[in-house]
Design an enzyme around this catalytic site. Structure first.
Site, PDB file in Angstrom:
ATOM      1  N   ARG A   1       3.634  -0.206  -9.286  1.00 22.57           N
ATOM      2  CA  ARG A   1       5.186   0.033  -9.566  1.00 22.57           C
ATOM      3  C   ARG A   1       5.454  -0.968 -10.864  1.00 22.57           C
ATOM      4  O   ARG A   1       6.639  -1.693 -10.606  1.00 22.57           O
ATOM      5  CB  ARG A   1       5.748  -0.639  -8.512  1.00 22.57           C
ATOM      6  CG  ARG A   1       5.782   0.457  -7.130  1.00 22.57           C
ATOM      7  CD  ARG A   1       6.641   1.787  -7.484  1.00 22.57           C
ATOM      8  NE  ARG A   1       6.362   2.710  -6.435  1.00 22.57           N
ATOM      9  CZ  ARG A   1       7.248   3.039  -5.304  1.00 22.57           C
ATOM     10  NH1 ARG A   1       8.111   1.872  -5.162  1.00 22.57           N
ATOM     11  NH2 ARG A   1       6.899   3.821  -4.429  1.00 22.57           N
TER      12      ARG A   1
ATOM     13  N   ARG B   1      12.513  -1.330 -10.269  1.00 22.37           N
ATOM     14  CA  ARG B   1      13.869  -1.974 -10.391  1.00 22.37           C
ATOM     15  C   ARG B   1      13.931  -3.188 -10.676  1.00 22.37           C
ATOM     16  O   ARG B   1      14.658  -4.104 -10.835  1.00 22.37           O
ATOM     17  CB  ARG B   1      14.551  -1.457  -9.132  1.00 22.37           C
ATOM     18  CG  ARG B   1      14.786   0.019  -9.207  1.00 22.37           C
ATOM     19  CD  ARG B   1      15.197   0.504  -7.462  1.00 22.37           C
ATOM     20  NE  ARG B   1      14.056   0.596  -6.744  1.00 22.37           N
ATOM     21  CZ  ARG B   1      14.036   0.863  -5.774  1.00 22.37           C
ATOM     22  NH1 ARG B   1      15.127   1.339  -4.954  1.00 22.37           N
ATOM     23  NH2 ARG B   1      12.725   0.861  -4.905  1.00 22.37           N
TER      24      ARG B   1
ATOM     25  N   TYR C   1       4.594  13.165   4.385  1.00 22.34           N
ATOM     26  CA  TYR C   1       6.036  13.051   4.044  1.00 22.34           C
ATOM     27  C   TYR C   1       6.494  14.781   4.062  1.00 22.34           C
ATOM     28  O   TYR C   1       7.681  15.048   4.460  1.00 22.34           O
ATOM     29  CB  TYR C   1       6.183  12.951   2.685  1.00 22.34           C
ATOM     30  CG  TYR C   1       6.005  11.048   2.266  1.00 22.34           C
ATOM     31  CD1 TYR C   1       7.205  10.462   2.465  1.00 22.34           C
ATOM     32  CD2 TYR C   1       4.952  10.603   2.138  1.00 22.34           C
ATOM     33  CE1 TYR C   1       7.205   9.182   2.510  1.00 22.34           C
ATOM     34  CE2 TYR C   1       4.856   9.279   1.758  1.00 22.34           C
ATOM     35  CZ  TYR C   1       6.312   8.596   2.183  1.00 22.34           C
ATOM     36  OH  TYR C   1       6.017   7.035   1.986  1.00 22.34           O
TER      37      TYR C   1
HETATM   38  O1  CP3 Z   1       2.986   2.551  -9.772  1.00 27.16           O
HETATM   39  C1  CP3 Z   1       3.955   2.941 -10.832  1.00 27.16           C
HETATM   40  O2  CP3 Z   1       4.789   2.266 -11.418  1.00 27.16           O
HETATM   41  C2  CP3 Z   1       3.834   4.420 -11.159  1.00 27.16           C
HETATM   42  C3  CP3 Z   1       4.987   5.004 -10.441  1.00 27.16           C
HETATM   43  C4  CP3 Z   1       4.888   5.219  -9.127  1.00 27.16           C
HETATM   44  C5  CP3 Z   1       6.294   5.560  -8.243  1.00 27.16           C
HETATM   45  N1  CP3 Z   1       5.909   5.866  -7.171  1.00 27.16           N
HETATM   46  C6  CP3 Z   1       7.597   5.299  -8.973  1.00 27.16           C
HETATM   47  C7  CP3 Z   1       8.614   5.196  -7.956  1.00 27.16           C
HETATM   48  C8  CP3 Z   1       3.788   5.671  -8.056  1.00 27.16           C
HETATM   49  C9  CP3 Z   1       2.397   5.455  -8.497  1.00 27.16           C
HETATM   50  C10 CP3 Z   1       4.439   6.074  -6.955  1.00 27.16           C
HETATM   51  C11 CP3 Z   1       3.746   6.200  -5.823  1.00 27.16           C
HETATM   52  C12 CP3 Z   1       4.435   6.390  -4.605  1.00 27.16           C
HETATM   53  N2  CP3 Z   1       5.655   6.994  -4.457  1.00 27.16           N
HETATM   54  C13 CP3 Z   1       3.800   6.035  -3.383  1.00 27.16           C
HETATM   55  C14 CP3 Z   1       2.370   5.766  -3.099  1.00 27.16           C
HETATM   56  C15 CP3 Z   1       2.369   4.133  -3.232  1.00 27.16           C
HETATM   57  C16 CP3 Z   1       2.925   3.294  -2.374  1.00 27.16           C
HETATM   58  O3  CP3 Z   1       3.880   2.583  -2.754  1.00 27.16           O
HETATM   59  O4  CP3 Z   1       2.771   3.346  -1.330  1.00 27.16           O
HETATM   60  C17 CP3 Z   1       4.784   6.647  -2.399  1.00 27.16           C
HETATM   61  C18 CP3 Z   1       4.537   6.498  -0.797  1.00 27.16           C
HETATM   62  C19 CP3 Z   1       5.855   7.306  -2.761  1.00 27.16           C
HETATM   63  C20 CP3 Z   1       6.906   7.949  -2.180  1.00 27.16           C
HETATM   64  C21 CP3 Z   1       8.078   7.125  -2.835  1.00 27.16           C
HETATM   65  N3  CP3 Z   1       8.768   7.126  -3.971  1.00 27.16           N
HETATM   66  C22 CP3 Z   1       9.052   6.239  -2.105  1.00 27.16           C
HETATM   67  C23 CP3 Z   1       8.606   5.893  -0.487  1.00 27.16           C
HETATM   68  C24 CP3 Z   1      10.038   5.945  -2.471  1.00 27.16           C
HETATM   69  C25 CP3 Z   1      11.276   5.240  -2.264  1.00 27.16           C
HETATM   70  C26 CP3 Z   1      11.016   3.818  -1.941  1.00 27.16           C
HETATM   71  C27 CP3 Z   1      11.693   2.767  -2.843  1.00 27.16           C
HETATM   72  O5  CP3 Z   1      11.051   1.768  -3.537  1.00 27.16           O
HETATM   73  O6  CP3 Z   1      12.920   2.817  -2.972  1.00 27.16           O
HETATM   74  C28 CP3 Z   1       9.990   6.201  -3.990  1.00 27.16           C
HETATM   75  C29 CP3 Z   1      10.861   6.113  -4.958  1.00 27.16           C
HETATM   76  C30 CP3 Z   1       9.961   5.390  -6.397  1.00 27.16           C
HETATM   77  N4  CP3 Z   1       8.720   5.591  -6.941  1.00 27.16           N
HETATM   78  C31 CP3 Z   1      10.507   4.366  -7.323  1.00 27.16           C
HETATM   79  C32 CP3 Z   1       9.616   4.051  -8.225  1.00 27.16           C
HETATM   80  C33 CP3 Z   1       9.758   3.238  -9.250  1.00 27.16           C
HETATM   81  C34 CP3 Z   1      11.893   3.635  -7.020  1.00 27.16           C
HETATM   82  C35 CP3 Z   1      12.925   4.571  -7.387  1.00 27.16           C
HETATM   83  C36 CP3 Z   1      14.286   4.047  -7.999  1.00 27.16           C
HETATM   84  O7  CP3 Z   1      14.149   3.813  -9.332  1.00 27.16           O
HETATM   85  O8  CP3 Z   1      15.357   4.090  -7.356  1.00 27.16           O
END
Ligand code: CP3
Length: 344
Positions: A25, A29, A152
């Site tokens: 990540r 944010r 999911y």
């Molecule tokens: O690592 C990276 O920077 C690459 C991009 C990436 C994102 N999500 C961007 C993201 C990667 C590799 C993921 C993987 C992901 N997404 C996983 C597996 C890894 C982990 O964290 O366990 C999962 C379970 C998801 C599903 C997902 N996407 C969730 C549960 C959420 C919401 C949680 C949150 O932090 O708000 C997301 C949103 C998400 N994916 C964000 C980002 C940068 C935040 C969104 C925003 O900008 O509001």
């Protein structure tokens, strides 16, 4: 001949005096420049599908910190969307999807060969990045592992114990297996297309692998990973693959051998000493600093970072967090971690 990139050296099994580093990540944010670009895109999914803006946010942490790898900016839930699920994000809560509760739900999904229609902008982001990144930076593509993606698709949201997915697996195994097979096939095509677009390595995120116990772990974490990796290795034998069976605990032992992964990513519930003895003996490991240090910083951050580098110093290692960095992290703490890894 050009010198091989540090991340690719680690993935090839080389022990390096200073481990290469990137962060899960890393575009997110906690960075003001990310928030600005996300506001420009409107919402998170629009950002994922806008190749120019997704390229920009992928590059931001590379410019700021000079990480050794960039990870494609996208999300694991784009594959369900490409298969026909509805997907949206609720601010402050997380993802929501239409749910799959039976065989009819699986049958209603789009065929695997149609996923590229939705995912083409992601491949364009990969192509952009392949030409925009500094020559020393490795480009990592990724997808969710079938079990995590299925949790999911079945629940329609993140769940603390993956209860709905366990329920479908136990009460309607035929429908559950059909869903797993569909996701597995889609994941092979998705990752293959990312590699063809220029990804130099791919990572499989099994964030909820820890809730699979006993034979379920073999069947739904190891077996789909083995199948995906075997298919990718046939098509792209030179592309290394990182597997992340998060919270795998004892199941990290032998995971690389059982699946064919070139590297196992570790969460911070296992100690680096234990992981060096039990997991790194089979090859490269990635991890595993608790992401809370990016919030709290200070001497504890430096001490833990040094302890991890030290514990893994006798084998191939890629320094990373144990899970994604959180929005409340302080960007200065990230720089501190990098300085400790690179400078002592
Ligand atoms: O690592 C990276 O920077 C690459 C991009 C990436 C994102 N999500 C961007 C993201 C990667 C590799 C993921 C993987 C992901 N997404 C996983 C597996 C890894 C982990 O964290 O366990 C999962 C379970 C998801 C599903 C997902 N996407 C969730 C549960 C959420 C919401 C949680 C949150 O932090 O708000 C997301 C949103 C998400 N994916 C964000 C980002 C940068 C935040 C969104 C925003 O900008 O509001």
């Amino acid at each position: 001949m050009t010198e091989q990139k540090t991340i690719l050296k680690a993935l090839a099994g080389e022990t390096q005096a200073i481990p290469p580093i990137w962060m899960m990540r890393q575009a997110g944010r906690y960075l003001p420049e990310y928030k600005a670009t996300r506001a420009q895109a409107g919402d998170f999914l629009s950002l994922c599908y806008n190749s120019d803006l997704a390229t920009e946010v992928t590059l931001q942490p590379i410019r700021r910190y000079g990480f050794d790898a960039a990870i494609l900016f996208a999300d694991i839930l784009l594959v369900p969307q490409a298969l026909g699920a509805d997907l949206w994000f609720v601010t402050g809560e997380g993802p929501r999807l239409s749910t799959i509760t039976d065989q009819a739900g699986v049958d209603a999904l789009r065929p695997v060969e149609d996923i590229h229609e939705t995912l083409n902008p992601i491949y364009q982001t990969v192509r952009n990045l392949a030409s925009a990144l500094p020559r020393e930076t490795t480009l990592i593509g990724f997808a969710g592992a079938p079990w995590t993606v299925a949790t999911y698709m079945i629940a329609g949201r993140g769940t603390p114990d993956q209860g709905p997915a366990h329920m479908l697996k136990d009460t309607n195994p035929a429908a559950f297996d059909a869903l797993m097979a569909r996701i597995t096939a889609a994941t092979i095509e998705y990752l293959s297309a990312q590699i063809e677009a220029g990804a130099e390595c791919v990572k499989l995120f099994d964030s909820w692998a820890g809730s699979l116990k006993g034979a379920d772990f073999d069947r739904y974490a190891i077996e789909p990973a083995r199948e995906i990796i075997a298919a990718l290795k046939t098509r792209h034998p030179e592309t290394p693959i990182i597997a992340f069976p998060r919270e795998g605990g004892d199941k990290y032992i032998g995971f690389a051998k059982a699946t064919g992964a070139d590297c196992v990513a570790l969460d911070n519930s296992v100690s680096p000493q234990w992981a060096a003895e039990n997991v790194q003996i089979d090859g490269c490991v990635q991890g595993n600093l608790a992401s809370s240090h990016m919030v709290t910083g200070g001497e504890a951050l430096a001490r833990e970072t040094r302890a991890i580098v030290q514990a893994f110093s006798n084998g191939p290692h890629i320094f990373n967090l144990g899970h994604g960095i959180t929005p409340d992290a302080n960007p200065d703490n990230v720089q501190h971690m990098i300085d400790v890894v690179r400078g002592g």
